[in-house]
Write a protein that holds these residues in place. Structure first.
Motif, PDB file in Angstrom:
ATOM      1  N   LYS A  71     -10.592  12.145  -4.907  1.00  0.00           N
ATOM      2  CA  LYS A  71     -12.045  12.350  -4.795  1.00  0.00           C
ATOM      3  C   LYS A  71     -12.472  12.739  -3.390  1.00  0.00           C
ATOM      4  CE  LYS A  71     -13.756   7.593  -4.298  1.00  0.00           C
ATOM      5  NZ  LYS A  71     -14.748   6.631  -4.743  1.00  0.00           N
ATOM      6  N   SER A  72     -11.727  12.318  -2.375  1.00  0.00           N
ATOM      7  CA  SER A  72     -12.088  12.721  -1.013  1.00  0.00           C
ATOM      8  C   SER A  72     -11.383  14.024  -0.633  1.00  0.00           C
ATOM      9  CB  SER A  72     -11.704  11.631  -0.019  1.00  0.00           C
ATOM     10  OG  SER A  72     -10.306  11.628   0.186  1.00  0.00           O
ATOM     11  N   GLY A  73     -10.379  14.401  -1.445  1.00  0.00           N
ATOM     12  CA  GLY A  73      -9.641  15.631  -1.171  1.00  0.00           C
ATOM     13  C   GLY A  73      -8.659  15.499  -0.016  1.00  0.00           C
ATOM     14  N   LYS A  74      -8.410  14.270   0.410  1.00  0.00           N
ATOM     15  CA  LYS A  74      -7.527  14.080   1.557  1.00  0.00           C
ATOM     16  C   LYS A  74      -6.486  12.992   1.259  1.00  0.00           C
ATOM     17  CE  LYS A  74      -7.823  13.614   6.543  1.00  0.00           C
ATOM     18  NZ  LYS A  74      -8.631  13.114   7.652  1.00  0.00           N
ATOM     19  N   MET A 129     -15.911   9.067   1.350  1.00  0.00           N
ATOM     20  CA  MET A 129     -15.313   9.183   2.681  1.00  0.00           C
ATOM     21  C   MET A 129     -13.781   9.140   2.595  1.00  0.00           C
ATOM     22  SD  MET A 129     -15.731   6.800   6.072  1.00  0.00           S
ATOM     23  CE  MET A 129     -17.446   7.202   6.347  1.00  0.00           C
ATOM     24  N   PRO A 130     -13.108  10.086   3.253  1.00  0.00           N
ATOM     25  CA  PRO A 130     -11.639  10.042   3.247  1.00  0.00           C
ATOM     26  C   PRO A 130     -11.107   8.753   3.876  1.00  0.00           C
ATOM     27  CG  PRO A 130     -12.405  12.180   4.001  1.00  0.00           C
ATOM     28  CD  PRO A 130     -13.613  11.290   3.931  1.00  0.00           C
ATOM     29  N   ILE A 131      -9.936   8.386   3.424  1.00  0.00           N
ATOM     30  CA  ILE A 131      -9.242   7.200   3.928  1.00  0.00           C
ATOM     31  C   ILE A 131      -8.104   7.681   4.816  1.00  0.00           C
ATOM     32  CG2 ILE A 131      -7.724   5.297   3.187  1.00  0.00           C
ATOM     33  CD1 ILE A 131      -9.466   5.166   0.606  1.00  0.00           C
ATOM     34  N   GLN A 132      -7.896   7.017   5.936  1.00  0.00           N
ATOM     35  CA  GLN A 132      -6.776   7.376   6.819  1.00  0.00           C
ATOM     36  C   GLN A 132      -5.484   6.701   6.365  1.00  0.00           C
ATOM     37  OE1 GLN A 132      -7.296   7.365  11.127  1.00  0.00           O
ATOM     38  NE2 GLN A 132      -9.451   6.834  10.841  1.00  0.00           N
ATOM     39  N   ALA A 133      -5.599   5.426   6.020  1.00  0.00           N
ATOM     40  CA  ALA A 133      -4.394   4.673   5.657  1.00  0.00           C
ATOM     41  C   ALA A 133      -4.771   3.396   4.917  1.00  0.00           C
ATOM     42  CB  ALA A 133      -3.600   4.319   6.908  1.00  0.00           C
ATOM     43  N   MET A 134      -3.797   2.908   4.155  1.00  0.00           N
ATOM     44  CA  MET A 134      -3.974   1.655   3.420  1.00  0.00           C
ATOM     45  C   MET A 134      -2.775   0.771   3.723  1.00  0.00           C
ATOM     46  SD  MET A 134      -4.573   1.331  -0.657  1.00  0.00           S
ATOM     47  CE  MET A 134      -5.263  -0.172  -1.332  1.00  0.00           C
ATOM     48  N   PHE A 135      -3.004  -0.507   3.939  1.00  0.00           N
ATOM     49  CA  PHE A 135      -1.889  -1.418   4.220  1.00  0.00           C
ATOM     50  C   PHE A 135      -1.945  -2.574   3.221  1.00  0.00           C
ATOM     51  CE2 PHE A 135       1.139  -4.051   6.170  1.00  0.00           C
ATOM     52  CZ  PHE A 135       1.825  -3.301   7.119  1.00  0.00           C
ATOM     53  N   PHE A 172       4.550   5.164   2.311  1.00  0.00           N
ATOM     54  CA  PHE A 172       4.480   6.302   1.395  1.00  0.00           C
ATOM     55  C   PHE A 172       3.485   7.295   1.990  1.00  0.00           C
ATOM     56  CE2 PHE A 172       5.612   2.581  -1.077  1.00  0.00           C
ATOM     57  CZ  PHE A 172       6.693   3.034  -1.820  1.00  0.00           C
ATOM     58  N   PRO A 173       3.874   8.551   2.169  1.00  0.00           N
ATOM     59  CA  PRO A 173       2.995   9.506   2.853  1.00  0.00           C
ATOM     60  C   PRO A 173       1.737   9.872   2.075  1.00  0.00           C
ATOM     61  CG  PRO A 173       4.981  10.609   2.082  1.00  0.00           C
ATOM     62  CD  PRO A 173       5.165   9.142   1.827  1.00  0.00           C
ATOM     63  N   ASN A 174       1.741   9.641   0.780  1.00  0.00           N
ATOM     64  CA  ASN A 174       0.557   9.957  -0.031  1.00  0.00           C
ATOM     65  C   ASN A 174       0.652   9.277  -1.395  1.00  0.00           C
ATOM     66  OD1 ASN A 174       2.234  11.642  -1.741  1.00  0.00           O
ATOM     67  ND2 ASN A 174       2.199  13.120  -0.053  1.00  0.00           N
ATOM     68  N   ALA A 175      -0.433   9.362  -2.145  1.00  0.00           N
ATOM     69  CA  ALA A 175      -0.485   8.699  -3.449  1.00  0.00           C
ATOM     70  C   ALA A 175       0.525   9.294  -4.438  1.00  0.00           C
ATOM     71  CB  ALA A 175      -1.897   8.795  -4.023  1.00  0.00           C
ATOM     72  N   ASP A 176       0.808  10.591  -4.294  1.00  0.00           N
ATOM     73  CA  ASP A 176       1.768  11.223  -5.208  1.00  0.00           C
ATOM     74  C   ASP A 176       3.161  10.622  -5.079  1.00  0.00           C
ATOM     75  OD1 ASP A 176      -0.115  12.878  -6.289  1.00  0.00           O
ATOM     76  OD2 ASP A 176       0.338  14.559  -4.968  1.00  0.00           O
TER      77      ASP A 176
END
Ligand SMILES: [Zn+2]
Length: 161
Positions: free
Chosen positions: A124-127, A88-94, A144-148
Motif C-alpha cells: 500500500k505504501s509502494g515501498k 506512510m512507508p515503513i523503513q524497517a520492522m523488528f 529479510f530484505p522485503n515482504a516477498d
C-alpha cells in the motif's frame, strides 16, 4: 510440467553489527516483551516499526481465553501505525520473542497471517521494507530484505481489480 526455482534472500548477522537506528528499533521491540499479554502460552512477542519519518510504533501479542481472538504483536504494531499514518512507508520492522518456559536460541519468524499483513503494508505504501527477527536470548539476527522474502506468491490487490 515445467519446474521453476525461487531464490529467497535473507541475511544473518549479530546484534553488535546492527546500525544504531535498528538497535533503537530492537530495544523498542524488546520493551514490548514485558507488556505482552500471554498468560496462556507464556510466549512473549514484541514488534516495533520504524516509519519513514523516524517515528516508532510498537506492539505486543494479546492473548485471550477464547483462543481464536488472540492477536499477534506484528499486527498490533502494524495496525497501530496504520491507524495514525495509513499510507506512510515503513523503513524497517523488528520482531523479537521470549518464551518464559524455555530459552530460545533461534529467532521465531512471523506466522502466515502476519506475513500477509506485512505484505499488504509494503504494497500500500509502494515501498519495500526490511524485517528483522531475533530472540531475546540470543545475539543472532535474521534480516529479510522485503515482504516477498517472507511471503512469496502473496495474495494482493491485483487479484481484486
Ligand atoms: Zn502472526
Amino acid at each position: 510440467m515445467e519446474k521453476h526455482l525461487l531464490d529467497i534472500v535473507y541475511y544473518s548477522t549479530l546484534v553488535s553489527q546492527l546500525d544504531q537506528d535498528i538497535v533503537r528499533l530492537m530495544q523498542a521491540a524488546e520493551k514490548q516483551l514485558d507488556m505482552s499479554y500471554s498468560p496462556y502460552s507464556q510466549f512473549q512477542v514484541g514488534a516495533a516499526i520504524l516509519m519513514e519519518n523516524d517515528e516508532i510504533f510498537a506492539g505486543c501479542n494479546q492473548e485471550n481465553a477464547s483462543y481464536p481472538l488472540c492477536l499477534c504483536a506484528e499486527r498490533v504494531a502494524l495496525y497501530n501505525a496504520g491507524s495514525k499514518y495509513p499510507n506512510m512507508p515503513i523503513q524497517a520492522m523488528f520482531l523479537t520473542v521470549r518464551n518464559k518456559k524455555k530459552k530460545l536460541v533461534k529467532p521465531a519468524s512471523p506466522c502466515g497471517a502476519c506475513r500477509q499483513v506485512i505484505s499488504e503494508f509494503a504494497d500500500k505504501s509502494g515501498k519495500a521494507f526490511k524485517i528483522y527477527i531475533n530472540t531475546f536470548d540470543s545475539d543472532q539476527v535474521i534480516m529479510f530484505p522485503n515482504a516477498d522474502s517472507l511471503l512469496p506468491f502473496s495474495f494482493n490487490k491485483e487479484f481484486l481489480s
